[in-house]
Design an enzyme around this catalytic site. Structure first.
Site, PDB file in Angstrom:
ATOM      1  CG  ASP A 228      83.378  -5.771  38.781  1.00 58.48           C
ATOM      2  OD1 ASP A 228      83.506  -6.183  37.604  1.00 58.48           O
ATOM      3  OD2 ASP A 228      82.298  -5.806  39.403  1.00 58.48           O
TER       4      ASP A 228
ATOM      5  NE  ARG B  65      77.648   1.637  43.055  1.00 63.36           N
ATOM      6  CZ  ARG B  65      77.290   0.355  43.063  1.00 63.36           C
ATOM      7  NH1 ARG B  65      78.197  -0.592  42.877  1.00 63.36           N
ATOM      8  NH2 ARG B  65      76.015   0.015  43.229  1.00 63.36           N
TER       9      ARG B  65
ATOM     10  CD  GLU C 176      80.616   1.388  36.813  1.00 65.86           C
ATOM     11  OE1 GLU C 176      81.632   0.952  37.375  1.00 65.86           O
ATOM     12  OE2 GLU C 176      79.486   0.880  36.943  1.00 65.86           O
TER      13      GLU C 176
ATOM     14  CG  HIS D 204      79.404  -2.749  37.840  1.00 64.22           C
ATOM     15  ND1 HIS D 204      79.264  -1.447  38.262  1.00 64.22           N
ATOM     16  CD2 HIS D 204      78.860  -3.515  38.822  1.00 64.22           C
ATOM     17  CE1 HIS D 204      78.647  -1.431  39.438  1.00 64.22           C
ATOM     18  NE2 HIS D 204      78.401  -2.682  39.791  1.00 64.22           N
TER      19      HIS D 204
HETATM   20  P1  NAI Z   1      76.955  -3.229  53.188  1.00 59.19           P
HETATM   21  O1  NAI Z   1      76.103  -2.026  53.416  1.00 59.19           O
HETATM   22  O2  NAI Z   1      76.508  -4.544  53.716  1.00 59.19           O
HETATM   23  O3  NAI Z   1      78.431  -2.958  53.771  1.00 59.19           O
HETATM   24  C1  NAI Z   1      79.124  -1.760  53.588  1.00 59.19           C
HETATM   25  C2  NAI Z   1      80.041  -1.602  54.782  1.00 59.19           C
HETATM   26  O4  NAI Z   1      80.865  -0.453  54.550  1.00 59.19           O
HETATM   27  C3  NAI Z   1      79.287  -1.359  56.104  1.00 59.19           C
HETATM   28  O5  NAI Z   1      79.736  -2.268  57.095  1.00 59.19           O
HETATM   29  C4  NAI Z   1      79.621   0.072  56.462  1.00 59.19           C
HETATM   30  O6  NAI Z   1      79.712   0.296  57.873  1.00 59.19           O
HETATM   31  C5  NAI Z   1      81.000   0.215  55.794  1.00 59.19           C
HETATM   32  N1  NAI Z   1      81.405   1.594  55.599  1.00 59.19           N
HETATM   33  C6  NAI Z   1      80.634   2.690  55.417  1.00 59.19           C
HETATM   34  N2  NAI Z   1      81.423   3.793  55.341  1.00 59.19           N
HETATM   35  C7  NAI Z   1      82.703   3.365  55.472  1.00 59.19           C
HETATM   36  C8  NAI Z   1      83.954   4.027  55.494  1.00 59.19           C
HETATM   37  N3  NAI Z   1      84.040   5.369  55.369  1.00 59.19           N
HETATM   38  N4  NAI Z   1      85.064   3.292  55.647  1.00 59.19           N
HETATM   39  C9  NAI Z   1      84.993   1.937  55.799  1.00 59.19           C
HETATM   40  N5  NAI Z   1      83.827   1.265  55.802  1.00 59.19           N
HETATM   41  C10 NAI Z   1      82.699   1.967  55.629  1.00 59.19           C
HETATM   42  O7  NAI Z   1      77.200  -3.281  51.613  1.00 59.19           O
HETATM   43  P2  NAI Z   1      77.642  -4.538  50.736  1.00 59.19           P
HETATM   44  O8  NAI Z   1      76.429  -5.298  50.324  1.00 59.19           O
HETATM   45  O9  NAI Z   1      78.743  -5.246  51.415  1.00 59.19           O
HETATM   46  O10 NAI Z   1      78.205  -3.793  49.435  1.00 59.19           O
HETATM   47  C11 NAI Z   1      79.352  -2.958  49.496  1.00 59.19           C
HETATM   48  C12 NAI Z   1      79.412  -2.145  48.229  1.00 59.19           C
HETATM   49  O11 NAI Z   1      79.687  -3.020  47.134  1.00 59.19           O
HETATM   50  C13 NAI Z   1      78.064  -1.478  47.849  1.00 59.19           C
HETATM   51  O12 NAI Z   1      77.933  -0.217  48.467  1.00 59.19           O
HETATM   52  C14 NAI Z   1      78.144  -1.364  46.373  1.00 59.19           C
HETATM   53  O13 NAI Z   1      78.629  -0.079  46.047  1.00 59.19           O
HETATM   54  C15 NAI Z   1      79.171  -2.419  45.955  1.00 59.19           C
HETATM   55  N6  NAI Z   1      78.586  -3.471  45.129  1.00 59.19           N
HETATM   56  C16 NAI Z   1      79.208  -3.800  43.959  1.00 59.19           C
HETATM   57  C17 NAI Z   1      78.696  -4.792  43.142  1.00 59.19           C
HETATM   58  C18 NAI Z   1      79.398  -5.217  41.889  1.00 59.19           C
HETATM   59  O14 NAI Z   1      78.775  -5.872  41.042  1.00 59.19           O
HETATM   60  N7  NAI Z   1      80.667  -4.889  41.711  1.00 59.19           N
HETATM   61  C19 NAI Z   1      77.436  -5.455  43.482  1.00 59.19           C
HETATM   62  C20 NAI Z   1      76.912  -5.095  44.785  1.00 59.19           C
HETATM   63  C21 NAI Z   1      77.458  -4.126  45.549  1.00 59.19           C
END
Ligand code: NAI
Length: 337
Positions: A259, A235, A264, A296
């Protein structure tokens, strides 16, 4: 159930209409975003379906609740744009699509790294102009270098696997909840200071929370290697954009792949090519030869859009039938927001 969709494009309509043949909901599509100005459009729809740049703060949610909305169906994974606590206090449920295709985003992040490193965005234009000079296109072997992954959830762990097993990089990571799959493939979990100082490439895959807002700020950047590459597909607000611009100017940051961008919501997903862009910070980013921005599109694969439509409609069906929905977003999932 009647579902009102906001921020829709033709591809959303196509994939949702196709998926709905198995569900039979009534779908109404709006191209406008859901925000303060549009909060009163909904009159007779118990469910709204929204995307990443719709704004569902307390005021918008209150208006929706007053108009009979009881279910917010996010067709994305992140839920930082919804005041989840306010929604629950208003008696609404919030559902999302936690994992539609983590591969889509992970592969896009690695694509940004490869393009930035080998300057493919620049060589593409050069060759089209019959300029075959290699001056300024020097890259580095990724094999043997160190990648630091912040957040090894669904997406981060795939990036770790591609970089480690596919590219032969050393991968270190930081996550409050280390992932066993990463540990078993030899990813070493380190504190953030070590990750910043040891990484040649840093890839962000954590959610946007109070803790991660402007995580990459002046202090963090100053701890990084000179010429570091930073890639953000999580994000926008995880990076303090003004701080990173200063570090691009000084050369501290050698490559930046984005991205996502803090502001945005005013830009992405629209064709603004004949408009004057008034966001000077974004325009400054575009002037750097070593900055590569996509709008994005990490999620934007056929596989992901199919999965998003299926899961969203299944979420709505489960809620409508009073069945347990594993994709509920509950207030306890909100970290210090
Ligand atoms: P997820 O929930 O599976 O993984 C997120 C990880 O970040 C978790 O393991 C969590 O413990 C960790 N985390 C939380 N706080 C943290 C911190 N302070 N420092 C380090 N790690 C921390 O989420 P997923 O599916 O892997 O997605 C990650 C992010 O990607 C989403 O939150 C979303 O914002 C973004 N995203 C972007 C997309 C795009 O099109 N560019 C599409 C889908 C998601």
């Amino acid at each position: 159930m009647k579902i009102s969709f906001f921020s829709t494009k033709s591809y959303d309509r196509e994939f949702f209409e196709r998926a709905n043949q198995n569900f039979g909901h009534e779908l109404v599509f709006y191209s406008s975003k859901l925000n303060f100005e549009t909060r009163d459009i909904i009159k007779d729809s118990p469910c709204v379906c929204v995307f990443v740049n719709d704004t569902l703060d307390q005021e918008v949610l209150t208006a929706l609740a007053d108009n009979g909305v009881s279910l917010i169906a996010l067709r994305c994974a992140g839920f930082n744009n919804v005041d989840v606590r306010a929604a629950y206090e208003l008696g609404m449920s919030v559902v999302r699509v936690p994992a539609y295709s983590p591969n889509a985003v992970a592969e896009h992040a690695v694509g940004l790294m490869l393009a930035l490193n080998r300057k493919i965005h620049r060589s593409y234009s050069r060759v089209r102009n019959c300029n075959f000079s290699l001056q300024g296109l020097l890259g580095f072997d990724m094999a043997g270098k160190t990648a630091g992954i912040i957040g090894t959830g669904r997406i981060g762990q795939i990036v770790a696997r591609i970089l480690k097993q596919g590219m032969g990089m050393k991968v270190i990571a930081h996550d409050p909840k280390p992932c066993p799959e990463c540990e078993s493939m030899g990813v070493e979990y380190v504190d953030l200071t070590t990750l910043y100082s040891d990484s040649d490439i840093i890839s962000l895959h954590c959610p946007l929370t109070h803790d991660t807002h402007h995580l990459i700020n002046t202090e963090a950047l100053s701890l990084m290697k000179d010429g570091v590459m930073i890639v953000n597909t999580s994000r926008g607000a995880v990076i303090d954009t003004c701080a990173v611009i200063e570090m691009l100017k000084s050369g501290k940051v050698g490559y930046l792949g984005l991205d996502v961008y803090e502001q945005e919501g005013d830009l992405f997903f629209e064709d603004l090519s004949d408009k004057v862009i008034t966001d000077d910070v974004f325009e400054r980013l575009l002037t750097f030869p070593n900055v590569l921005i996509t709008g994005h599109q990490g999620f934007f694969t056929e596989d992901a859009l199919r999965a998003i439509a299926d899961t969203t409609l299944q979420n709505v069906t489960s809620c409508e039938n009073g069945k347990p929905c594993e994709n509920l977003v509950t207030p306890d999932m909100v970290v210090n927001k």
